[in-house]
Design an enzyme around this catalytic site. Structure first.
Site: not given
Ligand code: SAM
Length: 221
Positions: A196, A120, A64
């Site tokens: 979540e 994302d 993360e």
């Molecule tokens: N997978 C989780 C869920 O289903 O609840 C989180 C989904 S959230 C929309 C996307 C997550 O990816 C965020 O917590 C963001 O901080 C993380 N994220 C985005 N780009 C990333 C990267 N390059 N490396 C690690 N984490 C990343």
């Protein structure tokens, strides 16, 4: 920016003792167990916290980029370990940018499951290069995954689903697992419901598009 993030120069330099002290009492401890599951962009950690007791023999890591989120998950795991001594020793979280240096953490063929859950969407065309599934990054995921390992994707955004499927279908080292076969996989229900973001989508009665791929043998090797 991520210049304060630390990366091992190679997998053998990685100190897993901070993550799994039961298995790695010291940095250089010999351990026949290696991290096998990685949840990329794990957010608040719901998936791995659901999987940890189901696969007590497997080491799993959430990756993360957001510091606050990483701290939250770290505390969550710490509390679970205290509540249930002996449990949750196999799950941990690290702060890192998964778009950078993944092969510094994992050896070739190390991971048997990788998860990309509700990543994302980066809707705008000029932002598509920031998507976590891309031709370049798939080459890295293929490298660190074991032949036969499974890559899971799920999203509520149809356009992103189509993008991920298009890129994965085009990659010679991944083969789509038919939907009916995915439904036999006991992990899939957690992929749909344990995170979540997945819960939020369910509350809003959104769609969930799933696509799972198997890492296949490299014909050139
Ligand atoms: N997978 C989780 C869920 O289903 O609840 C989180 C989904 S959230 C929309 C996307 C997550 O990816 C965020 O917590 C963001 O901080 C993380 N994220 C985005 N780009 C990333 C990267 N390059 N490396 C690690 N984490 C990343």
């Amino acid at each position: 920016s991520d210049h304060q993030l630390e990366y091992p120069t190679m997998p053998s330099e990685m100190d897993w003792s901070k993550h799994y002290p039961t298995y790695y009492p010291t940095k250089d401890a010999e351990c026949d167990k290696k991290v096998e599951f990685a949840d990329i962009g794990c957010g608040y950690g719901g998936l791995l916290i659901a999987l940890a007791p189901l696969f007590p023999e497997k080491l799993m890591i959430g990756m993360e980029i957001r510091l606050k989120v990483e701290e939250y998950v770290y505390e969550r795991i710490k509390a679970l370990r205290l509540q249930k001594p002996g449990s949750y020793q196999n799950v941990s979280i690290m702060r890192m940018n998964a778009m950078k240096f993944l092969p510094n953490f994992f050896e070739k063929g190390q991971l048997t499951k990788t998860f990309f859950l509700f990543p994302d969407p980066h809707f705008k065309a000029r932002k598509h290069k920031a998507r976590i599934i891309s031709t370049t990054l798939l080459a890295e995921y293929a490298y660190i995954m074991k032949v036969g390992g499974i890559l899971y994707t799920i999203t509520d955004v149809r356009d992103l689903h189509e993008w991920m499927v298009e890129h994965l279908d085009a990659h010679p080292l991944f083969e789509r697992i038919p939907d009916a076969e995915c439904e036999q996989d006991p992990v899939v229900e957690h992929v749909r419901t344990a995170t979540e973001e997945g819960k939020k989508v369910a509350r809003n009665e959104g769609d969930k598009f799933l696509a799972c791929y198997r890492r296949i043998e490299d014909p050139l090797e």
